[in-house]
Design a protein around this motif. Structure first.
Motif, PDB file in Angstrom:
ATOM      1  N   ALA A   1      -5.627  42.890 -47.306  1.00  0.00           N
ATOM      2  CA  ALA A   1      -5.605  43.812 -46.164  1.00  0.00           C
ATOM      3  C   ALA A   1      -4.392  43.544 -45.276  1.00  0.00           C
ATOM      4  CB  ALA A   1      -6.895  43.680 -45.359  1.00  0.00           C
ATOM      5  N   ALA A   2      -4.068  42.270 -45.045  1.00  0.00           N
ATOM      6  CA  ALA A   2      -2.914  41.930 -44.208  1.00  0.00           C
ATOM      7  C   ALA A   2      -1.612  42.405 -44.850  1.00  0.00           C
ATOM      8  CB  ALA A   2      -2.863  40.421 -43.964  1.00  0.00           C
ATOM      9  N   VAL A   3      -1.497  42.246 -46.158  1.00  0.00           N
ATOM     10  CA  VAL A   3      -0.286  42.700 -46.858  1.00  0.00           C
ATOM     11  C   VAL A   3      -0.189  44.224 -46.799  1.00  0.00           C
ATOM     12  CG1 VAL A   3       0.790  42.884 -49.140  1.00  0.00           C
ATOM     13  CG2 VAL A   3      -0.108  40.686 -48.360  1.00  0.00           C
ATOM     14  N   ALA A   4      -1.309  44.910 -46.969  1.00  0.00           N
ATOM     15  CA  ALA A   4      -1.295  46.381 -46.919  1.00  0.00           C
ATOM     16  C   ALA A   4      -0.901  46.870 -45.525  1.00  0.00           C
ATOM     17  CB  ALA A   4      -2.657  46.936 -47.307  1.00  0.00           C
ATOM     18  N   ILE A   5      -1.451  46.260 -44.499  1.00  0.00           N
ATOM     19  CA  ILE A   5      -1.112  46.665 -43.132  1.00  0.00           C
ATOM     20  C   ILE A   5       0.360  46.364 -42.843  1.00  0.00           C
ATOM     21  CG2 ILE A   5      -1.528  46.111 -40.700  1.00  0.00           C
ATOM     22  CD1 ILE A   5      -4.498  45.773 -41.460  1.00  0.00           C
TER      23      ILE A   5
ATOM     24  N   LEU B   1       3.212  49.119 -41.809  1.00  0.00           N
ATOM     25  CA  LEU B   1       4.047  48.980 -40.616  1.00  0.00           C
ATOM     26  C   LEU B   1       5.535  48.993 -40.970  1.00  0.00           C
ATOM     27  CD1 LEU B   1       2.027  46.329 -38.581  1.00  0.00           C
ATOM     28  CD2 LEU B   1       2.286  48.765 -38.083  1.00  0.00           C
ATOM     29  N   ALA B   2       5.882  48.390 -42.089  1.00  0.00           N
ATOM     30  CA  ALA B   2       7.285  48.398 -42.519  1.00  0.00           C
ATOM     31  C   ALA B   2       7.750  49.818 -42.832  1.00  0.00           C
ATOM     32  CB  ALA B   2       7.459  47.497 -43.735  1.00  0.00           C
ATOM     33  N   VAL B   3       6.922  50.573 -43.542  1.00  0.00           N
ATOM     34  CA  VAL B   3       7.277  51.965 -43.875  1.00  0.00           C
ATOM     35  C   VAL B   3       7.406  52.790 -42.597  1.00  0.00           C
ATOM     36  CG1 VAL B   3       6.396  54.073 -44.966  1.00  0.00           C
ATOM     37  CG2 VAL B   3       6.328  51.899 -46.194  1.00  0.00           C
TER      38      VAL B   3
ATOM     39  N   ARG C   1      10.835  54.715 -41.308  1.00  0.00           N
ATOM     40  CA  ARG C   1      10.861  56.163 -41.012  1.00  0.00           C
ATOM     41  C   ARG C   1      11.261  56.431 -39.569  1.00  0.00           C
ATOM     42  NH1 ARG C   1       6.853  59.843 -44.356  1.00  0.00           N
ATOM     43  NH2 ARG C   1       7.202  58.901 -46.380  1.00  0.00           N
ATOM     44  N   ALA C   2      10.798  55.606 -38.657  1.00  0.00           N
ATOM     45  CA  ALA C   2      11.165  55.784 -37.247  1.00  0.00           C
ATOM     46  C   ALA C   2      12.659  55.557 -37.056  1.00  0.00           C
ATOM     47  CB  ALA C   2      10.363  54.830 -36.373  1.00  0.00           C
ATOM     48  N   ALA C   3      13.204  54.558 -37.737  1.00  0.00           N
ATOM     49  CA  ALA C   3      14.638  54.284 -37.623  1.00  0.00           C
ATOM     50  C   ALA C   3      15.460  55.413 -38.248  1.00  0.00           C
ATOM     51  CB  ALA C   3      14.975  52.957 -38.294  1.00  0.00           C
ATOM     52  N   ALA C   4      14.954  56.013 -39.305  1.00  0.00           N
ATOM     53  CA  ALA C   4      15.679  57.112 -39.949  1.00  0.00           C
ATOM     54  C   ALA C   4      15.687  58.353 -39.073  1.00  0.00           C
ATOM     55  CB  ALA C   4      15.054  57.432 -41.307  1.00  0.00           C
TER      56      ALA C   4
END
Length: 109
Positions: free
Chosen positions: A40-44, A48-50, A54-57
């Protein structure tokens, strides 16, 4: 009183007692909860990374919109200042004409 008697008679919850008995028998506790927590921690973290990428793009597009809006505001401010100057000039001309008409009207009397 019954509660105090029960606490002294059975100091451990039956679930705790069962877990202690399993450990004493050498049974290895299940680790599925830990594995699920790690997954679950890796998925979250991945989500967050994705979201961050996207926000930076999208940031350059937002900056472009902001620049366009600032340019429109600047143009509107310049146009408003020019119209205010023109209005002041017209008021001065009107006052001068009113003064000339007032002087001509007084001379005609």
């Amino acid at each position: 009183m019954v509660l105090l008697t029960e606490i002294f008679d059975r100091p451990l919850d039956p679930g705790y007692a069962a877990a202690a008995a399993r450990r004493a028998a050498g049974e290895v506790p299940r680790r599925s909860g830990r594995v699920l927590g790690v997954v679950a921690a890796v998925a979250i973290g991945g989500l967050l990374a994705v979201a961050g990428v996207r926000a930076a793009a999208g940031a350059p597009e937002a900056d472009r919109g902001r620049r366009e809006l600032l340019a429109r505001i600047s143009d509107s401010t310049t146009r408003t200042d020019a119209l205010a100057a023109q209005a002041a000039q017209l008021r001065a001309e009107d006052a001068a004409l009113q003064a000339r008409l007032g002087g001509a009207g007084a001379a005609a009397d």
